[in-house]
Motif scaffolding. Structure first.
Motif, mmCIF file in Angstrom:
data_model
loop_
_atom_site.group_PDB
_atom_site.id
_atom_site.type_symbol
_atom_site.label_atom_id
_atom_site.label_comp_id
_atom_site.label_asym_id
_atom_site.label_seq_id
_atom_site.Cartn_x
_atom_site.Cartn_y
_atom_site.Cartn_z
ATOM 1 N N LYS A 194 7.723 0.771 9.262
ATOM 2 C CA LYS A 194 6.969 0.666 10.155
ATOM 3 C C LYS A 194 7.066 1.362 11.516
ATOM 4 N N ALA A 195 8.300 1.553 11.715
ATOM 5 C CA ALA A 195 8.490 2.160 12.989
ATOM 6 C C ALA A 195 8.375 3.941 12.955
ATOM 7 N N GLU A 196 8.780 4.132 11.468
ATOM 8 C CA GLU A 196 8.468 5.727 11.234
ATOM 9 C C GLU A 196 7.082 6.038 11.187
ATOM 10 N N ASN A 197 6.205 5.087 10.857
ATOM 11 C CA ASN A 197 4.835 5.475 10.728
ATOM 12 C C ASN A 197 4.169 5.345 12.057
ATOM 13 N N LYS A 198 4.509 4.336 12.825
ATOM 14 C CA LYS A 198 4.005 3.738 14.216
ATOM 15 C C LYS A 198 4.392 4.691 15.066
ATOM 16 N N ASN A 199 5.800 5.162 15.407
ATOM 17 C CA ASN A 199 6.478 5.789 16.447
ATOM 18 C C ASN A 199 6.556 7.081 16.276
ATOM 19 N N HIS A 200 6.607 7.716 15.107
ATOM 20 C CA HIS A 200 6.760 9.017 14.492
ATOM 21 C C HIS A 200 5.727 9.833 13.706
ATOM 22 N N GLY A 201 4.603 8.697 13.548
ATOM 23 C CA GLY A 201 3.394 9.323 12.764
ATOM 24 C C GLY A 201 3.876 10.037 11.502
ATOM 25 N N VAL A 202 4.875 9.379 10.677
ATOM 26 C CA VAL A 202 5.315 9.818 9.474
ATOM 27 C C VAL A 202 4.130 9.055 8.418
ATOM 28 N N ALA A 203 3.753 10.146 7.683
ATOM 29 C CA ALA A 203 2.978 9.521 6.555
ATOM 30 C C ALA A 203 3.810 8.849 5.443
ATOM 31 N N THR A 204 3.424 7.474 4.777
ATOM 32 C CA THR A 204 4.564 7.019 3.969
ATOM 33 C C THR A 204 3.656 6.535 2.656
ATOM 34 N N ILE A 205 4.191 6.789 1.600
ATOM 35 C CA ILE A 205 3.826 6.578 0.403
ATOM 36 C C ILE A 205 4.808 5.746 -0.293
ATOM 37 N N VAL A 206 4.666 4.433 -0.584
ATOM 38 C CA VAL A 206 5.586 3.577 -0.945
ATOM 39 C C VAL A 206 4.859 2.825 -2.474
ATOM 40 N N SER A 207 5.645 2.987 -3.389
ATOM 41 C CA SER A 207 5.292 2.077 -4.605
ATOM 42 C C SER A 207 6.168 0.912 -4.723
ATOM 43 N N SER A 208 5.497 -0.198 -5.184
ATOM 44 C CA SER A 208 6.363 -1.274 -5.272
ATOM 45 C C SER A 208 5.467 -2.336 -6.193
ATOM 46 N N HIS A 209 6.528 -3.165 -6.975
ATOM 47 C CA HIS A 209 5.965 -4.523 -7.564
ATOM 48 C C HIS A 209 5.886 -5.539 -6.727
ATOM 49 N N ASP A 210 6.311 -5.530 -5.549
ATOM 50 C CA ASP A 210 6.311 -6.484 -4.569
ATOM 51 C C ASP A 210 5.229 -6.494 -3.867
ATOM 52 N N LEU A 211 4.134 -7.356 -4.112
ATOM 53 C CA LEU A 211 2.937 -7.148 -3.307
ATOM 54 C C LEU A 211 2.861 -7.752 -1.793
ATOM 55 N N ASN A 212 3.636 -8.753 -1.682
ATOM 56 C CA ASN A 212 4.175 -9.056 -0.368
ATOM 57 C C ASN A 212 4.561 -8.029 0.689
ATOM 58 N N HIS A 213 5.583 -7.172 0.141
ATOM 59 C CA HIS A 213 5.980 -6.105 1.080
ATOM 60 C C HIS A 213 5.264 -4.848 1.203
ATOM 61 N N VAL A 214 4.672 -4.672 0.119
ATOM 62 C CA VAL A 214 3.781 -3.398 0.224
ATOM 63 C C VAL A 214 2.558 -3.742 1.142
ATOM 64 N N THR A 215 1.782 -4.959 0.964
ATOM 65 C CA THR A 215 0.741 -5.137 2.044
ATOM 66 C C THR A 215 1.187 -5.397 3.349
ATOM 67 N N ASP A 216 2.436 -5.863 3.532
ATOM 68 C CA ASP A 216 2.875 -6.044 4.745
ATOM 69 C C ASP A 216 3.244 -4.625 5.692
ATOM 70 N N VAL A 217 3.858 -3.697 4.730
ATOM 71 C CA VAL A 217 4.127 -2.324 5.260
ATOM 72 C C VAL A 217 2.839 -1.347 5.472
ATOM 73 N N CYS A 218 1.882 -1.361 4.419
ATOM 74 C CA CYS A 218 1.167 -0.395 4.318
ATOM 75 C C CYS A 218 -0.370 -0.687 4.831
ATOM 76 N N ASP A 219 -1.042 0.281 5.264
ATOM 77 C CA ASP A 219 -2.390 0.120 5.728
ATOM 78 C C ASP A 219 -3.590 0.343 4.859
ATOM 79 N N ARG A 220 -3.103 0.964 3.789
ATOM 80 C CA ARG A 220 -4.005 1.169 2.654
ATOM 81 C C ARG A 220 -3.238 1.101 1.331
ATOM 82 N N ILE A 221 -4.066 0.345 0.417
ATOM 83 C CA ILE A 221 -3.451 0.138 -0.942
ATOM 84 C C ILE A 221 -4.250 0.812 -1.840
ATOM 85 N N LEU A 222 -3.489 1.458 -2.849
ATOM 86 C CA LEU A 222 -4.075 2.323 -4.091
ATOM 87 C C LEU A 222 -3.479 1.405 -5.143
ATOM 88 N N LEU A 223 -4.353 0.975 -5.844
ATOM 89 C CA LEU A 223 -4.138 0.067 -7.163
ATOM 90 C C LEU A 223 -4.427 0.946 -8.455
#
Length: 247
Positions: A176-205
């Motif tokens: 979250k800090a890398e994205n918010k404070n430094h403008g880093v684009a992040t692409i994270v794959s995860s089976h944990d739906l709680n984590h990925v929806t908490d961290v990411c502003d856009r979800i690709l299914l």
């Protein structure tokens, strides 16, 4: 930042990735979710030019990754322990990666100091080679090496899978800090739906190689995904063959 056009990958006559069009903008935080064999890791590897598609292209800042080098300077990724040099200690590996990106020892040490909580006393000054670390601690080394590079695009494949709950929480804060404070684009794959929806502003299914939903994260996204994975799927009798997918 990333533009995908008519991207297709085929194994043993089966199409495992088929993405006609996808754009990921600078500074976006993207979550990629899907069952085993959905094609997530294969898509990651094509974005990183680790495998070549049958057709189509991946553009990074307008340049085809298959024919350019500049994108490697601002892209950092950790997909699995194969990205590490396992006969080095973590310190040796960090200084090596830092050196590749123009960082001296003091600069590397400064970055590592900021990761003390994330390391939780388990990485540095332990006298272990990377190969002797647990899967979770290898993941910590891989993520830290990415952060040393000061990327503008960060790609992580299942980073929450083998780490303990405290480290999961710390990793989410880092992303979250890398994205918010430094403008880093992040692409994270995860089976944990709680984590990925908490961290990411856009979800690709992704399902059977196709991105079937592209949604902005909101208060109902987690419920929507849980419903899909719980009862909403159409089960196919012909499984997708995806040798790159390890999860």
């Amino acid at each position: 930042m990333i533009e995908i056009k008519n991207l297709k990958k085929v194994y043993a006559g089966v199409t495992v990735v088929n993405v006609p069009q996808l754009e990921i903008k600078k500074g976006e935080s993207i979550g990629l979710v899907g069952n085993n064999g959905a094609g997530k890791t294969t898509l990651f590897r094509m974005i990183l030019d680790l495998i070549r598609p049958e057709s189509g292209e991946v553009l990074s800042n307008g340049a085809n990754v298959a024919g350019a080098e500049a994108w490697k300077d601002y892209t950092a990724a950790y997909l699995d322990e194969g990205f590490l040099i396992d006969y080095l200690t973590p310190e040796e590996y960090f200084y090596f990666i830092g050196g590749l990106h123009g960082k001296n020892k003091a600069q590397v040490d400064e970055t590592l100091l900021g990761l003390n909580d994330f390391f939780n006393g388990e990485i540095l000054k332990k006298g272990k080679y990377i190969r002797d670390l647990s899967k979770g601690n290898q993941c910590k080394v891989g993520v830290a090496a990415c952060l040393l590079q000061k990327p503008t695009l960060l790609m992580l494949d299942e980073p929450f899978a083998n780490i303990d709950p405290s480290t999961q929480f710390r990793l989410k804060n880092i992303l979250k800090a890398e994205n918010k404070n430094h403008g880093v684009a992040t692409i994270v794959s995860s089976h944990d739906l709680n984590h990925v929806t908490d961290v990411c502003d856009r979800i690709l299914l992704m399902e059977k190689g196709v991105i079937i939903k592209d949604i902005a994260t909101n208060s109902s996204t987690l419920s929507e995904l849980e419903e899909y994975f719980g009862v909403g799927q159409t089960v196919s009798s012909a499984p997708v063959i995806d040798p790159e997918e390890n999860h």
